[in-house]
Write a protein that holds these residues in place. Structure first.
Motif, PDB file in Angstrom:
ATOM      1  N   ARG A  34       5.533   2.784   1.856  1.00 51.30           N
ATOM      2  CA  ARG A  34       5.360   3.421   0.603  1.00 51.30           C
ATOM      3  C   ARG A  34       4.857   2.488  -0.351  1.00 51.30           C
ATOM      4  N   LEU A  35       4.929   1.120  -0.141  1.00 55.18           N
ATOM      5  CA  LEU A  35       3.175   1.163  -0.551  1.00 55.18           C
ATOM      6  C   LEU A  35       2.172   1.085  -0.484  1.00 55.18           C
ATOM      7  N   LEU A  36       1.887   1.908   0.675  1.00 51.25           N
ATOM      8  CA  LEU A  36       0.015   2.379   0.736  1.00 51.25           C
ATOM      9  C   LEU A  36       0.985   3.566   0.281  1.00 51.25           C
ATOM     10  N   ALA A  37       0.877   4.559   0.053  1.00 49.10           N
ATOM     11  CA  ALA A  37       1.435   5.918  -0.661  1.00 49.10           C
ATOM     12  C   ALA A  37       0.894   5.603  -2.523  1.00 49.10           C
ATOM     13  N   ASP A  38       2.216   5.002  -2.645  1.00 47.94           N
ATOM     14  CA  ASP A  38       1.448   4.060  -4.056  1.00 47.94           C
ATOM     15  C   ASP A  38      -0.052   4.133  -4.445  1.00 47.94           C
ATOM     16  N   ILE A  39      -0.616   2.744  -3.320  1.00 46.09           N
ATOM     17  CA  ILE A  39      -1.583   2.785  -3.239  1.00 46.09           C
ATOM     18  C   ILE A  39      -2.975   3.772  -3.770  1.00 46.09           C
ATOM     19  N   CYS A  40      -2.647   4.853  -2.693  1.00 44.22           N
ATOM     20  CA  CYS A  40      -3.160   5.792  -2.176  1.00 44.22           C
ATOM     21  C   CYS A  40      -3.876   7.133  -3.795  1.00 44.22           C
ATOM     22  N   LEU A  41      -2.267   6.954  -4.254  1.00 45.94           N
ATOM     23  CA  LEU A  41      -1.750   7.744  -5.824  1.00 45.94           C
ATOM     24  C   LEU A  41      -2.500   6.572  -6.450  1.00 45.94           C
ATOM     25  N   THR A  42      -2.300   5.740  -6.724  1.00 47.46           N
ATOM     26  CA  THR A  42      -3.021   5.345  -8.109  1.00 47.46           C
ATOM     27  C   THR A  42      -4.564   5.302  -7.802  1.00 47.46           C
ATOM     28  N   LYS A  43      -4.780   5.063  -6.595  1.00 49.25           N
ATOM     29  CA  LYS A  43      -6.834   5.293  -7.056  1.00 49.25           C
ATOM     30  C   LYS A  43      -6.945   7.126  -6.688  1.00 49.25           C
ATOM     31  N   GLY A  44      -6.304   7.200  -5.971  1.00 55.50           N
ATOM     32  CA  GLY A  44      -6.617   9.145  -6.260  1.00 55.50           C
ATOM     33  C   GLY A  44      -6.947   9.516  -5.136  1.00 55.50           C
ATOM     34  N   VAL A  60       8.806  10.507  -0.518  1.00 55.42           N
ATOM     35  CA  VAL A  60       7.156  11.063  -0.795  1.00 55.42           C
ATOM     36  C   VAL A  60       7.657  11.925  -1.690  1.00 55.42           C
ATOM     37  N   ARG A  61       8.452  12.822  -0.989  1.00 56.19           N
ATOM     38  CA  ARG A  61       8.361  14.233  -2.019  1.00 56.19           C
ATOM     39  C   ARG A  61       9.327  13.729  -3.410  1.00 56.19           C
ATOM     40  N   SER A  62       9.801  12.873  -3.428  1.00 51.41           N
ATOM     41  CA  SER A  62       9.837  11.792  -5.220  1.00 51.41           C
ATOM     42  C   SER A  62       9.148  12.034  -5.780  1.00 51.41           C
ATOM     43  N   LEU A  63       7.928  11.351  -6.031  1.00 47.69           N
ATOM     44  CA  LEU A  63       7.109  11.529  -6.380  1.00 47.69           C
ATOM     45  C   LEU A  63       6.290  12.276  -6.701  1.00 47.69           C
ATOM     46  N   ASN A  64       6.550  13.388  -6.033  1.00 45.64           N
ATOM     47  CA  ASN A  64       6.199  14.923  -7.278  1.00 45.64           C
ATOM     48  C   ASN A  64       4.875  15.068  -6.985  1.00 45.64           C
ATOM     49  N   SER A  65       3.668  14.662  -6.417  1.00 45.50           N
ATOM     50  CA  SER A  65       2.176  14.356  -6.081  1.00 45.50           C
ATOM     51  C   SER A  65       1.849  15.180  -5.052  1.00 45.50           C
ATOM     52  N   THR A  96      11.890   7.774   9.320  1.00 45.57           N
ATOM     53  CA  THR A  96      10.824   8.552   9.057  1.00 45.57           C
ATOM     54  C   THR A  96      11.766   9.351   7.679  1.00 45.57           C
ATOM     55  N   LYS A  97      12.846   9.647   8.054  1.00 50.28           N
ATOM     56  CA  LYS A  97      13.343  11.022   6.539  1.00 50.28           C
ATOM     57  C   LYS A  97      13.362  10.022   5.435  1.00 50.28           C
ATOM     58  N   ALA A  98      13.431   8.642   5.429  1.00 50.85           N
ATOM     59  CA  ALA A  98      13.586   8.185   3.911  1.00 50.85           C
ATOM     60  C   ALA A  98      12.301   8.245   3.232  1.00 50.85           C
ATOM     61  N   PHE A  99      11.765   7.902   4.557  1.00 54.06           N
ATOM     62  CA  PHE A  99      10.302   7.582   3.666  1.00 54.06           C
ATOM     63  C   PHE A  99       9.941   9.616   2.998  1.00 54.06           C
TER      64      PHE A  99
END
Ligand code: GUN
Length: 450
Positions: free
Chosen positions: A146-156, A194-199, A187-190
Motif C-alpha cells: 500500500r505504501l508503494l501505491a501511495d508513493i507512486c500516487l504522490t510522485k505522480g 487501490v480501488r478506494s483511492l479512486n485514482s 490480494t483481494k484486500a489490496f
C-alpha cells in the motif's frame, strides 16, 4: 482534475511497430485530465489560431529549442523491493538467487521504514529515467505494498502494482511464505484498497509470483479473483531451464497452459520472460490476448536462452520491455532497448563461432532500434491496454523531454550530418539520465521544472 495544458515543440513517437513519426513544431493540446485532444502540425488550417488561443489562455508550454519530446516509457516488469539489490548477486542461477539473496531481502519489507526508504528512491529513479508507467511486483506485505501505491500516487507515476502471492512451503522459505488464505485475502484486500483511492493513475494487479511459489489452490483462487475483479494479472512464465522444467514436472504442461487452466491467462495478463514457450503456447498467448514483458538484460543473467521476440511479434503477440529490476542490473529502459536489439542479433547470428554460419543462429530473429523504441513506448502500452505510449488523440500526455546538449549528457548530434531519424536513433542508442530534462505524466510535470 487540473487545468488543460498544451505543448509546442518537436515530438518523436512510434504509432506502429517498426515505424517512427517526427512531429516538428507541432502543437499538442490536452484536456484537464492530461489526455491529448489534438495534434496540430504547422500545416494544419487551425494551427495558428489554436497556438495563439493557447498562448493567450496561458496554457502553452513551448519546449526549448533543440530539445525533443518522446513518449514516456512503459516498464512491464519491475520487482520494486529488489531496487536495493541492483547490480548485486548476478553470478548464481535463478533458483539459488531467489533463495539466497532475493527472498531474504524481500522479507525485510515487513519493516515499513525500510520499505519507505527503498520505494521513494525507486520511484524517483524510474521517473528520472523516463519511465512514466511501471508494472510492479511488490512483496507479500500488505502495508508495504500500500505504501508503494501511495508513493507512486504522490510522485505522480502511473503504476500497476501487485501484492505478491506465494504460499507454497516447498518452494518458499519459512521466513517468507504465507498461507493460501492470506495470499487470497491479501490480494483481494489490496485490490479493494487501490480501488478506494479512486485514482486513474494506480491499478491493482493479481500477482502469483510464479507457479513454483504457489499451490494449485492459490492459483485457482487468484484466477477467480482476477475474473471477478477484472484486474490485470502478472506472473513469470517459462523463464529459465529450471523454472520451465519445474512446471513441466509438476503440472505436465508448460507454464502458459497451466496458467490458462487456472484462468490466469487473459487479455490483461502480462507474462514476464516467456523464453521457453513452444509455438503452440505462443499461439495460446496470442489467442488469449495476453502480453509479454521482454526483459533482455535480465535474460542474459538468469534465463539460459533468448526470448524469440521477432517470432512473437510476427505472430501478433503484444510485447513490451521490462527492466526486471534486479534480475537485470539497470533501471533504464534505454539500456533494455539496446539489449533487445543486441540479444535479437545474437539469436539471429548464433554465438558459437565453431559452427558454420548456416546453422549457427536462428535466421530472421533480429529487430532494429525502431522496433525497440516501439516496444518501450506504445508496445508496452498496448500490452497493458492503457491509452499512453504515443502522441495520438485520446492517449494521455506521458512524455520525456530529451536535451541532447545537457552538459553531462551522452548524445552527440551533428546538425549538418544528422537527419531526424538519425537524431532519434542516437537518442535510442546513447541517451542517459542526464539527457532527460523533464518528465510528464498526464501532462503534469513530475521531473524537472517548467
Ligand atoms: N527474474 C526473476 N524471476 C523470478 N521468478 C520468481 N521470482 C522471480 C524474481 O524475483 N525475478
Amino acid at each position: 482534475m487540473t487545468t488543460p495544458r498544451s505543448f509546442k515543440g518537436t515530438f518523436f513517437h512510434a504509432p506502429v511497430c517498426g515505424g517512427i513519426e517526427v512531429l516538428r513544431d507541432t502543437l499538442i493540446r490536452c484536456d484537464a485530465e492530461g489526455r491529448i485532444l489534438e495534434v496540430l502540425r504547422p500545416d494544419a488550417p487551425t494551427y495558428a489560431e489554436a497556438l495563439s488561443e493557447e498562448r493567450v489562455a496561458g496554457r502553452l508550454e513551448t519546449l526549448p529549442e533543440g530539445t525533443y519530446a518522446l513518449p514516456g516509457f512503459c516498464d512491464l516488469h519491475i520487482h520494486a523491493p529488489q531496487w536495493l539489490q541492483l547490480g548485486k548477486a548476478l553470478d548464481v542461477p535463478l533458483e539459488v538467487w531467489l533463495q539466497k539473496h532475493t527472498f531474504p531481502l524481500e522479507a525485510r519489507y515487513a519493516d515499513l521504514s525500510f520499505a519507505r526508504r527503498a520505494y521513494e528512491g525507486l520511484v524517483d529513479d524510474l521517473l528520472s529515467n523516463g519511465t512514466t508507467t511501471a508494472l510492479y511486483f511488490a512483496t507479500q506485505h500488505q502495508d508495504a505494498t500500500r505504501l508503494l501505491a501511495d508513493i507512486c500516487l504522490t510522485k505522480g507515476q502511473r503504476a500497476l502494482i501487485g501484492k505478491v502471492a506465494m504460499d507454497n512451503p516447498e518452494q518458499c522459505p519459512d521466513f517468507y511464505v504465507e498461507s493460501t488464505d492470506a495470499a487470497l485475502r491479501g490480494t483481494k484486500a489490496f485490490i479493494d484498497h487501490v480501488r478506494s483511492l479512486n485514482s486513474d493513475l494506480i491499478k491493482p494487479v493479481v500477482t502469483p509470483r510464479f507457479i513454483a511459489s504457489c499451490t494449485d489452490a492459490a492459483l485457482e483462487g487468484l484466477g477467480d479473483i482476477a475474473r471477478r475483479c477484472g484486474c490485470h494479472v502478472q506472473t513469470h512464465c517459462s523463464e529459465s531451464d529450471w523454472e520451465h522444467n519445474y512446471v513441466l514436472d509438476r503440472h505436465g504442461r508448460e507454464d502458459t497452459d497451466s496458467l490458462d487452466r487456472f484462468g490466469l491467462l487473459t487479455r490483461h495478463t502480462v507474462l514476464a520472460h516467456a523464453n521457453f514457450i513452444s509455438d503452440a503456447n505462443m499461439q495460446t498467448i496470442h489467442d488469449r490476448g495476453a502480453g509479454v514483458a521482454h526483459c533482455p538484460l535480465s535474460n542474459y543473467y538468469f534465463s539460459n536462452a533468448v526470448f524469440p521476440l521477432k517470432r512473437a511479434l510476427e505472430k501478433g503477440v503484444r510485447v513490451g520491455l521490462g527492466t526486471d529490476i534486479s534480475g537485470g542490473p539497470s533501471a533504464s529502459i534505454y539500456d533494455n532497448m539496446r539489449w533487445a536489439v543486441a540479444s535479437s542479433r545474437a539469436l539471429h547470428d548464433g554465438v558459437d563461432a565453431r559452427l558454420h554460419w548456416d546453422n549457427r543462429g536462428i535466421r530472421d530473429s533480429q529487430i532494429d532500434w525502431r522496433t525497440a523504441f516501439y516496444l518501450a513506448t506504445k508496445g508496452g502500452a498496448e500490452a497493458l491496454d492503457l491509452p499512453v505510449g504515443s502522441f495520438e488523440p485520446g492517449r494521455y500526455f506521458d512524455a520525456q523531454l530529451i536535451d541532447p546538449q545537457a552538459p553531462t549528457g551522452t548524445i552527440r548530434l551533428m546538425d549538418d550530418l544528422d537527419s531526424d531519424a538519425d537524431v532519434l536513433q542516437k537518442i535510442v542508442y546513447t541517451a542517459s539520465k542526464a539527457n532527460i530534462a523533464r518528465v510528464w505524466v498526464a501532462a503534469q510535470c513530475v521531473v524537472g521544472s517548467v
